[in-house]
Design a protein around this motif. Structure first.
Motif, PDB file in Angstrom:
ATOM      1  N   UNK A   2       0.835  -1.191   0.000  1.00 59.19           N
ATOM      2  CA  UNK A   2       0.000   0.000   0.000  1.00 59.19           C
ATOM      3  C   UNK A   2       0.875   1.248   0.000  1.00 59.19           C
ATOM      4  N   UNK A   3       0.243   2.368  -0.342  1.00 53.64           N
ATOM      5  CA  UNK A   3       0.968   3.637  -0.411  1.00 53.64           C
ATOM      6  C   UNK A   3       0.066   4.765   0.068  1.00 53.64           C
ATOM      7  N   UNK A   4       0.641   5.668   0.854  1.00 58.85           N
ATOM      8  CA  UNK A   4      -0.013   6.919   1.228  1.00 58.85           C
ATOM      9  C   UNK A   4       0.918   8.048   0.815  1.00 58.85           C
ATOM     10  N   UNK A   5       0.402   9.030   0.082  1.00 57.69           N
ATOM     11  CA  UNK A   5       1.254  10.120  -0.384  1.00 57.69           C
ATOM     12  C   UNK A   5       0.596  11.456  -0.084  1.00 57.69           C
ATOM     13  N   UNK A  62       1.163   2.771  16.218  1.00 57.33           N
ATOM     14  CA  UNK A  62       0.481   1.506  16.010  1.00 57.33           C
ATOM     15  C   UNK A  62       1.411   0.360  15.659  1.00 57.33           C
ATOM     16  N   UNK A  63       2.528   0.661  14.993  1.00 58.23           N
ATOM     17  CA  UNK A  63       3.462  -0.392  14.624  1.00 58.23           C
ATOM     18  C   UNK A  63       4.079  -1.061  15.859  1.00 58.23           C
ATOM     19  N   UNK A  64       4.147  -0.334  16.964  1.00 58.30           N
ATOM     20  CA  UNK A  64       4.743  -0.896  18.176  1.00 58.30           C
ATOM     21  C   UNK A  64       3.951  -2.105  18.673  1.00 58.30           C
ATOM     22  N   UNK A  65       2.636  -2.072  18.477  1.00 55.54           N
ATOM     23  CA  UNK A  65       1.792  -3.187  18.932  1.00 55.54           C
ATOM     24  C   UNK A  65       1.301  -4.023  17.750  1.00 55.54           C
ATOM     25  N   UNK A 125      -3.332  -2.067  19.151  1.00 56.92           N
ATOM     26  CA  UNK A 125      -3.891  -1.016  20.000  1.00 56.92           C
ATOM     27  C   UNK A 125      -4.946  -0.180  19.287  1.00 56.92           C
ATOM     28  N   UNK A 126      -4.930  -0.204  17.949  1.00 56.76           N
ATOM     29  CA  UNK A 126      -5.855   0.631  17.183  1.00 56.76           C
ATOM     30  C   UNK A 126      -6.950  -0.172  16.493  1.00 56.76           C
ATOM     31  N   UNK A 127      -6.905  -1.489  16.641  1.00 57.78           N
ATOM     32  CA  UNK A 127      -7.936  -2.333  16.067  1.00 57.78           C
ATOM     33  C   UNK A 127      -9.047  -2.561  17.089  1.00 57.78           C
ATOM     34  N   UNK A 128     -10.139  -3.173  16.655  1.00 66.68           N
ATOM     35  CA  UNK A 128     -11.287  -3.398  17.529  1.00 66.68           C
ATOM     36  C   UNK A 128     -10.854  -4.085  18.825  1.00 66.68           C
ATOM     37  N   UNK A 129     -11.256  -3.503  19.950  1.00 70.04           N
ATOM     38  CA  UNK A 129     -10.873  -4.027  21.246  1.00 70.04           C
ATOM     39  C   UNK A 129      -9.638  -3.374  21.833  1.00 70.04           C
ATOM     40  N   UNK A 130      -8.885  -2.623  21.011  1.00 71.41           N
ATOM     41  CA  UNK A 130      -7.686  -1.946  21.489  1.00 71.41           C
ATOM     42  C   UNK A 130      -8.023  -0.629  22.165  1.00 71.41           C
ATOM     43  N   UNK A 131      -7.097  -0.080  22.976  1.00 70.35           N
ATOM     44  CA  UNK A 131      -7.390   1.139  23.735  1.00 70.35           C
ATOM     45  C   UNK A 131      -7.571   2.379  22.878  1.00 70.35           C
ATOM     46  N   UNK A 132      -7.064   2.377  21.642  1.00 74.33           N
ATOM     47  CA  UNK A 132      -7.183   3.558  20.789  1.00 74.33           C
ATOM     48  C   UNK A 132      -8.141   3.336  19.614  1.00 74.33           C
ATOM     49  N   UNK A 133      -8.921   2.276  19.674  1.00 69.61           N
ATOM     50  CA  UNK A 133      -9.813   1.955  18.561  1.00 69.61           C
ATOM     51  C   UNK A 133     -10.923   2.998  18.422  1.00 69.61           C
ATOM     52  N   UNK A 134     -11.173   3.415  17.189  1.00 67.84           N
ATOM     53  CA  UNK A 134     -12.315   4.269  16.859  1.00 67.84           C
ATOM     54  C   UNK A 134     -13.159   3.541  15.823  1.00 67.84           C
ATOM     55  N   UNK A 163      -5.662   1.053  -1.493  1.00 69.20           N
ATOM     56  CA  UNK A 163      -6.232  -0.079  -0.768  1.00 69.20           C
ATOM     57  C   UNK A 163      -5.140  -0.751   0.066  1.00 69.20           C
ATOM     58  N   UNK A 164      -5.461  -1.066   1.312  1.00 73.46           N
ATOM     59  CA  UNK A 164      -4.492  -1.687   2.200  1.00 73.46           C
ATOM     60  C   UNK A 164      -3.896  -0.738   3.207  1.00 73.46           C
ATOM     61  N   UNK A 165      -4.072   0.582   3.005  1.00 75.13           N
ATOM     62  CA  UNK A 165      -3.600   1.539   4.007  1.00 75.13           C
ATOM     63  C   UNK A 165      -4.288   1.232   5.339  1.00 75.13           C
ATOM     64  N   UNK A 166      -3.539   1.139   6.441  1.00 70.00           N
ATOM     65  CA  UNK A 166      -4.200   0.917   7.736  1.00 70.00           C
ATOM     66  C   UNK A 166      -5.284   1.960   7.968  1.00 70.00           C
ATOM     67  N   UNK A 167      -6.426   1.495   8.404  1.00 69.56           N
ATOM     68  CA  UNK A 167      -7.601   2.361   8.471  1.00 69.56           C
ATOM     69  C   UNK A 167      -7.469   3.444   9.531  1.00 69.56           C
TER      70      UNK A 167
END
Length: 263
Positions: free
Chosen positions: A80-83, A103-106, A110-119, A192-196
């Protein structure tokens, strides 16, 4: 009014590129990332897991050009690519970078469903909350248009091969476009594939009504008719220069928005 006078201005998306140190300081503080710099190719940063590569691109007189590539494993082709084009407000790019790096640390947990930073919010629901509505769109795309008609969030309809999309051979899945659509002031593209989760954080600032601090001389002249500006009150405590008044990352979990779920 002097061009060096500080102002609180909004919307952020029209306020100019701002201070690139919002991005570079975040990346410099990221533990374990390797960094190389050259006058010709700019700066290249690689994550400790070697699955994400971030590059800043010359020329230096057009700040704001950053590209992020994600891979499934070290050495594999980009998935994936973000520019972020020159002129992208640093706050928007920094919001994406900050939560991605964190997010890469976990491994994103931490940012997926159930994680402390999930939206549970989506870019579309965030925009709807701020009054963005569907508008006329090119064939094969779905556009959400800002209330002041100065920006568009564009979603591509239909499937494209992810490798072709990441390589730039097909249109990106999502784009933020600000200014005149025929000649945008800046745009940011996401395949497509960029972390949401970093895309949602960037969208929060793309559509944010919260003012940021800028100097009058730093504001794009062609955006002045569309900007609301006021001098900071001495009694107030505005955010540091070029930072939005509300921090974008890493945010704590917030209630879900009862709005559209289109990505």
């Amino acid at each position: 009014m002097l061009s060096t006078s500080p102002l609180l201005v909004h919307p952020l998306r029209l306020a100019g590129p701002g201070d690139q140190r919002l991005i570079t300081d975040t990346l410099a503080a990221a533990p374990g990332w390797t960094r190389t710099t050259s006058p010709d190719s700019g700066t290249r940063l690689t994550s400790p897991c070697r699955t994400v590569v971030i590059t800043s691109e010359p020329p230096a007189d057009r700040p704001g050009a950053w590209t992020v590539h994600g891979r499934t494993s070290p050495g594999s082709d980009p998935l994936w690519r973000a520019s972020f084009a020159p002129g992208t407000p640093a706050e928007i790019t920094a919001a994406f970078m900050t939560v991605l790096v964190d997010g890469l640390r976990s491994r994103h947990r931490d940012y997926l469903r159930g994680g402390p930073h999930y939206l549970s919010r989506t870019p579309a629901s965030v925009l709807a909350e701020h009054g963005w509505r569907p508008g006329p769109s090119p064939r094969g795309f779905h556009d959400q248009v800002a209330p002041d008609l100065t920006a568009v969030y564009r979603h591509r309809v239909g499937h494209q091969p992810p490798d072709a999309e990441a390589a730039g051979r097909t249109p990106p899945a999502w784009s933020m476009i600000a200014g005149n659509l025929r000649n945008p002031s800046w745009h940011a593209d996401f395949t497509t594939g960029v972390p949401f989760y970093p895309l949602v954080r960037a969208t929060l600032l793309f559509s944010s009504p919260v003012p940021v601090e800028r100097r009058l001389g730093d504001l794009p002249a062609h955006h002045l008719p569309h900007l609301t500006a006021q001098q900071p009150s001495k009694a107030a405590h505005p955010a540091p220069r070029n930072r939005p008044a509300a921090s974008a990352a890493p945010p704590v979990a917030q209630p879900a928005a009862a709005a559209a779920r289109r990505r």
